[in-house]
Design a protein around this motif. Sequence first.
Motif, PDB file in Angstrom:
ATOM      1  N   ASP A 139       0.801  -1.229   0.000  1.00  0.00           N
ATOM      2  CA  ASP A 139       0.000   0.000   0.000  1.00  0.00           C
ATOM      3  C   ASP A 139       0.834   1.278   0.000  1.00  0.00           C
ATOM      4  O   ASP A 139       0.364   2.331  -0.406  1.00  0.00           O
ATOM      5  N   HIS A 140       2.072   1.186   0.518  1.00  0.00           N
ATOM      6  CA  HIS A 140       2.871   2.406   0.657  1.00  0.00           C
ATOM      7  C   HIS A 140       3.773   2.661  -0.547  1.00  0.00           C
ATOM      8  O   HIS A 140       4.570   3.590  -0.525  1.00  0.00           O
ATOM      9  N   LEU A 141       3.652   1.839  -1.576  1.00  0.00           N
ATOM     10  CA  LEU A 141       4.560   1.970  -2.722  1.00  0.00           C
ATOM     11  C   LEU A 141       3.785   2.228  -4.014  1.00  0.00           C
ATOM     12  O   LEU A 141       2.669   1.738  -4.188  1.00  0.00           O
ATOM     13  N   THR A 142       4.409   2.986  -4.926  1.00  0.00           N
ATOM     14  CA  THR A 142       3.806   3.218  -6.240  1.00  0.00           C
ATOM     15  C   THR A 142       3.820   1.910  -7.040  1.00  0.00           C
ATOM     16  O   THR A 142       4.475   0.940  -6.646  1.00  0.00           O
ATOM     17  N   ALA A 143       3.102   1.916  -8.157  1.00  0.00           N
ATOM     18  CA  ALA A 143       3.076   0.729  -9.019  1.00  0.00           C
ATOM     19  C   ALA A 143       4.501   0.320  -9.378  1.00  0.00           C
ATOM     20  O   ALA A 143       4.876  -0.856  -9.276  1.00  0.00           O
ATOM     21  N   LEU A 144       5.328   1.299  -9.763  1.00  0.00           N
ATOM     22  CA  LEU A 144       6.706   1.011 -10.166  1.00  0.00           C
ATOM     23  C   LEU A 144       7.505   0.389  -9.012  1.00  0.00           C
ATOM     24  O   LEU A 144       8.238  -0.579  -9.207  1.00  0.00           O
ATOM     25  N   ASP A 145       7.336   0.930  -7.804  1.00  0.00           N
ATOM     26  CA  ASP A 145       8.064   0.391  -6.650  1.00  0.00           C
ATOM     27  C   ASP A 145       7.513  -0.963  -6.221  1.00  0.00           C
ATOM     28  O   ASP A 145       8.263  -1.816  -5.750  1.00  0.00           O
ATOM     29  N   ASN A 146       6.197  -1.142  -6.371  1.00  0.00           N
ATOM     30  CA  ASN A 146       5.612  -2.447  -6.064  1.00  0.00           C
ATOM     31  C   ASN A 146       6.263  -3.542  -6.900  1.00  0.00           C
ATOM     32  O   ASN A 146       6.549  -4.627  -6.397  1.00  0.00           O
ATOM     33  N   VAL A 147       6.487  -3.228  -8.185  1.00  0.00           N
ATOM     34  CA  VAL A 147       7.049  -4.237  -9.083  1.00  0.00           C
ATOM     35  C   VAL A 147       8.558  -4.367  -8.888  1.00  0.00           C
ATOM     36  O   VAL A 147       9.114  -5.455  -9.010  1.00  0.00           O
ATOM     37  N   SER A 148       9.230  -3.258  -8.530  1.00  0.00           N
ATOM     38  CA  SER A 148      10.697  -3.301  -8.494  1.00  0.00           C
ATOM     39  C   SER A 148      11.269  -3.683  -7.134  1.00  0.00           C
ATOM     40  O   SER A 148      12.423  -4.085  -7.045  1.00  0.00           O
ATOM     41  N   ILE A 149      10.469  -3.586  -6.067  1.00  0.00           N
ATOM     42  CA  ILE A 149      11.086  -3.736  -4.736  1.00  0.00           C
ATOM     43  C   ILE A 149      11.682  -5.128  -4.522  1.00  0.00           C
ATOM     44  O   ILE A 149      12.783  -5.258  -3.970  1.00  0.00           O
ATOM     45  N   ALA A 150      10.994  -6.165  -4.997  1.00  0.00           N
ATOM     46  CA  ALA A 150      11.549  -7.508  -4.801  1.00  0.00           C
ATOM     47  C   ALA A 150      12.788  -7.718  -5.675  1.00  0.00           C
ATOM     48  O   ALA A 150      13.712  -8.437  -5.291  1.00  0.00           O
ATOM     49  N   LEU A 151      12.806  -7.063  -6.844  1.00  0.00           N
ATOM     50  CA  LEU A 151      14.001  -7.162  -7.689  1.00  0.00           C
ATOM     51  C   LEU A 151      15.205  -6.589  -6.953  1.00  0.00           C
ATOM     52  O   LEU A 151      16.303  -7.126  -7.000  1.00  0.00           O
ATOM     53  N   ARG A 152      14.967  -5.462  -6.254  1.00  0.00           N
ATOM     54  CA  ARG A 152      16.072  -4.796  -5.560  1.00  0.00           C
ATOM     55  C   ARG A 152      16.435  -5.506  -4.268  1.00  0.00           C
ATOM     56  O   ARG A 152      17.594  -5.760  -3.989  1.00  0.00           O
ATOM     57  N   LYS A 153      15.409  -5.834  -3.464  1.00  0.00           N
ATOM     58  CA  LYS A 153      15.696  -6.326  -2.116  1.00  0.00           C
ATOM     59  C   LYS A 153      15.896  -7.833  -2.061  1.00  0.00           C
ATOM     60  O   LYS A 153      16.555  -8.334  -1.175  1.00  0.00           O
ATOM     61  N   VAL A 154      15.270  -8.568  -2.978  1.00  0.00           N
ATOM     62  CA  VAL A 154      15.418 -10.019  -2.957  1.00  0.00           C
ATOM     63  C   VAL A 154      16.456 -10.452  -3.990  1.00  0.00           C
ATOM     64  O   VAL A 154      17.369 -11.212  -3.697  1.00  0.00           O
ATOM     65  N   LYS A 155      16.333  -9.933  -5.221  1.00  0.00           N
ATOM     66  CA  LYS A 155      17.291 -10.327  -6.271  1.00  0.00           C
ATOM     67  C   LYS A 155      18.520  -9.430  -6.305  1.00  0.00           C
ATOM     68  O   LYS A 155      19.427  -9.659  -7.112  1.00  0.00           O
ATOM     69  N   LYS A 156      18.531  -8.385  -5.443  1.00  0.00           N
ATOM     70  CA  LYS A 156      19.702  -7.502  -5.294  1.00  0.00           C
ATOM     71  C   LYS A 156      20.103  -6.828  -6.605  1.00  0.00           C
ATOM     72  O   LYS A 156      21.275  -6.615  -6.872  1.00  0.00           O
ATOM     73  N   MET A 157      19.113  -6.529  -7.439  1.00  0.00           N
ATOM     74  CA  MET A 157      19.386  -5.784  -8.666  1.00  0.00           C
ATOM     75  C   MET A 157      19.638  -4.320  -8.319  1.00  0.00           C
ATOM     76  O   MET A 157      19.173  -3.841  -7.289  1.00  0.00           O
ATOM     77  N   SER A 158      20.343  -3.619  -9.180  1.00  0.00           N
ATOM     78  CA  SER A 158      20.521  -2.185  -8.940  1.00  0.00           C
ATOM     79  C   SER A 158      19.179  -1.483  -9.147  1.00  0.00           C
ATOM     80  O   SER A 158      18.298  -1.984  -9.854  1.00  0.00           O
ATOM     81  N   LYS A 159      19.050  -0.307  -8.525  1.00  0.00           N
ATOM     82  CA  LYS A 159      17.793   0.426  -8.608  1.00  0.00           C
ATOM     83  C   LYS A 159      17.428   0.715 -10.067  1.00  0.00           C
ATOM     84  O   LYS A 159      16.285   0.567 -10.481  1.00  0.00           O
ATOM     85  N   LYS A 160      18.439   1.099 -10.838  1.00  0.00           N
ATOM     86  CA  LYS A 160      18.209   1.482 -12.225  1.00  0.00           C
ATOM     87  C   LYS A 160      17.703   0.282 -13.041  1.00  0.00           C
ATOM     88  O   LYS A 160      16.690   0.366 -13.736  1.00  0.00           O
ATOM     89  N   ASP A 161      18.404  -0.841 -12.921  1.00  0.00           N
ATOM     90  CA  ASP A 161      18.000  -2.038 -13.667  1.00  0.00           C
ATOM     91  C   ASP A 161      16.610  -2.504 -13.238  1.00  0.00           C
ATOM     92  O   ASP A 161      15.796  -2.928 -14.061  1.00  0.00           O
ATOM     93  N   ALA A 162      16.357  -2.430 -11.918  1.00  0.00           N
ATOM     94  CA  ALA A 162      15.060  -2.873 -11.411  1.00  0.00           C
ATOM     95  C   ALA A 162      13.938  -2.006 -11.971  1.00  0.00           C
ATOM     96  O   ALA A 162      12.876  -2.512 -12.354  1.00  0.00           O
ATOM     97  N   TYR A 163      14.175  -0.704 -12.039  1.00  0.00           N
ATOM     98  CA  TYR A 163      13.156   0.195 -12.579  1.00  0.00           C
ATOM     99  C   TYR A 163      12.904  -0.069 -14.062  1.00  0.00           C
ATOM    100  O   TYR A 163      11.767  -0.038 -14.528  1.00  0.00           O
TER     101      TYR A 163
END
Lengths: 250, 223
Positions: A99-123
Amino acid sequence: MSIENTEVLLKVEGISKSFGGKRILKDVSLSLNKGDLKVLIGPSGGGKSTLLQCINLLITPDKGKIFLNNRDVSFNKKKDVLALRQQIGMIFQDFNLFDHLTALDNVSIALRKVKKMSKKDAYIRAQMELERVGLGDKLHHYPAELSGGQKQRVSIARALAMDPLLLLLDEPTSALDPELISEVLTVIRELSNSGMTMLMATHQMGFVKSLAQEILFMENGRIIEHDTPENLLNKSKVRTRTQDFCSKLL
Amino acid sequence: MFLDVSFYLNQVIPALNKGLMVSLALIFPSATCGLIIGIIIGTMRAFGKGPIYGFATVYATIFRGTPLVVQLFILYFGLPNLGIYLSPYLAAVLGFTLCSGAYHSEYIRGALLSIKKGQILAAQALGFSTWSSLTNIILPQAMRRALPGCGNEIIYLIKYSSLAYIITCIELTGQGKIIASMTFRFSEVFLVVGFYYLVMVTIATWLLKKLEERFYVPGFGSR
């Protein structure tokens, strides 16, 4: 769907689960080949959600085995459990967007925090997935600013961004207004056509008849009937429980 | 007598400003550490089991259940019996931190319990570890809900920091008491002391409002 594509992706063997002495799943087995779309139907309380949540170990089964890509999955090793969940996408009835994240962050957060992708690549990846589900213009919208159908499409994009081997969908259209159902089903249809393996609990019979390889009818914690939609709904000589159930659906 | 400008300019204001510095030096670390302890204890109480839950509950019970003055007396006058000597300042900061931490923990526990189960489920389904879903998904949401309550506690802390003078840490109220006793002009001095607190609380309220606006998310919580 190519005919030679019959590699078994997921095999579930004899899964049982009890809650507080009540047996919710009783010795359930099923298997999915790569590219399969199989559907779970049946009355609520029959164990569909529990079965789906057992497959990605959100619920730990009491008994049974799960094989993903012929690998026996351990239920107890934390690392294995987390790795399995990354490989299996899950779509919930009530979306469960963060609920606290935009659509883009909803989709990218697991890429960044779980798959450890860079913010740019995740976005970049997240934007691609959101465009794929037709939400390229809603990247910076919060869940509260999206319709139900849009929320569910964000949650599909969120699951797809993780490159899952298969998707579990737990009544993805049941919380939606009738007018919003088709936009979600269209996305699921496209996914199936592109070869995504899916196990889906749903009562959208038109969708099931046109797309599913097999219906698994679940009642009282067991799969009591399973066959192609045509065999279960049209060709059977005796009246099946599935026919009986479906005749009561609108 | 209220119009004796030189009394204010030459005696009251310089002394109170000195006290104000001590008060700020008490408030900032106590508020920060108190909030951190509150987050930890609140999380332990909301999600912990067994000894983790037990420890956090005992902590919250003791520090919410006894008067702050008693806690300060024990820290400053009682601990030396065990060979632990704290300076008045350190004893005060420690007491304020532990006390406000206990109150913060309840606001945070309530906020954590209000987060829908589906949020945790969705994070788990994506492969988040327990720790990662707590820090990335659950706490960012809970802190937004807890902010009004925690802000209230910080405002309260600004005012109860005045208790430090009782254990000889001479902050704003302590300075006021010294001047008032020397000059016997209690009402004038303490009106100014009260005004100092009012200004501090007003600034804190404004900052907290800005913070709430900064972290506002549409449709989240109220509004």
